[in-house]
Design an enzyme around this catalytic site. Sequence first.
Site, PDB file in Angstrom:
ATOM      1  N   ASP A 142       0.863  -1.169   0.000  1.00 58.88           N
ATOM      2  CA  ASP A 142       0.000   0.000   0.000  1.00 58.88           C
ATOM      3  C   ASP A 142       0.913   1.237   0.000  1.00 58.88           C
ATOM      4  O   ASP A 142       2.068   1.151   0.413  1.00 58.88           O
ATOM      5  CB  ASP A 142      -0.861  -0.064   1.272  1.00 58.88           C
ATOM      6  CG  ASP A 142      -1.625   1.207   1.516  1.00 58.88           C
ATOM      7  OD1 ASP A 142      -2.335   1.646   0.595  1.00 58.88           O
ATOM      8  OD2 ASP A 142      -1.513   1.767   2.626  1.00 58.88           O
TER       9      ASP A 142
ATOM     10  N   ASP B 100      -0.140   5.075   0.812  1.00 61.83           N
ATOM     11  CA  ASP B 100      -0.391   6.078   1.856  1.00 61.83           C
ATOM     12  C   ASP B 100      -0.629   5.404   3.209  1.00 61.83           C
ATOM     13  O   ASP B 100      -1.525   4.584   3.357  1.00 61.83           O
ATOM     14  CB  ASP B 100      -1.605   6.941   1.468  1.00 61.83           C
ATOM     15  CG  ASP B 100      -1.416   7.591   0.097  1.00 61.83           C
ATOM     16  OD1 ASP B 100      -0.265   7.730  -0.336  1.00 61.83           O
ATOM     17  OD2 ASP B 100      -2.432   7.940  -0.536  1.00 61.83           O
TER      18      ASP B 100
HETATM   19 MG   LIG Z   1      -3.051   3.084   3.526  1.00 67.12          MG
END
Ligand SMILES: [Mg+2]
Length: 197
Positions: A11, A13
């Site tokens: 992932d 962010d």
């Molecule tokens: Mg995230």
Amino acid sequence: MKQLSPAIILDRDGTLCRDAVYLSRFEDFEPLPAVDAALRLLQDEGYLLFVATNQSGVARGMFPLSTVEALNAQIGEYFLERGVLIEDFAVCPHHPEGTVPEYTRSCECRKPKPGMLLDLARKHGLDLSRSYMVGDMARDAEAGLAAGARAVLIPATGGEAAIAGVSSLDNNARLKEFKTLLDFARSVRGVDASHVC
Ligand SMILES: [Mg+2]
Ligand SMILES: [Zn+2]
């Protein structure tokens, strides 16, 4: 026939960098501590590195897809300068309640759906059963497990409670939780070392 590769799909962010709300400018990109060291360790263990990121800001009209792609390219360069090759960035620009018609729909790629992971696997010849999806949210882990990969959760501070409420993740042997990406990277190394002896 080309052998399938194991991968770490990350992932973006909240996992690689601090989770600024709708991050769109490289000036606001704040990598989390020791993330580059962790990625180097994983890379040295033979894992190909990828990113899979939900970017509903595109469907919401906050920024165009080209802005996401330009930022991802800059993030890729940032890591390359630190000896880390991110092979590819998968992006889901969709959201069912967007404002931009082109991207407003339920899709198969927005996590917790596994679409981005399956696409990366097809495109790059990945063996998902030997791969990990790593993220800070329950939906990251759910996407990984749905794709047939192992899942690693590194909850952002205060995020543990949210994850504890996701019943599909309870007692799943293919899901592990770590405090930092570096802790996970070290554990992967430990596992492989134990196979050698
Ligand atoms: Mg995230
Ligand atoms: Zn999508």
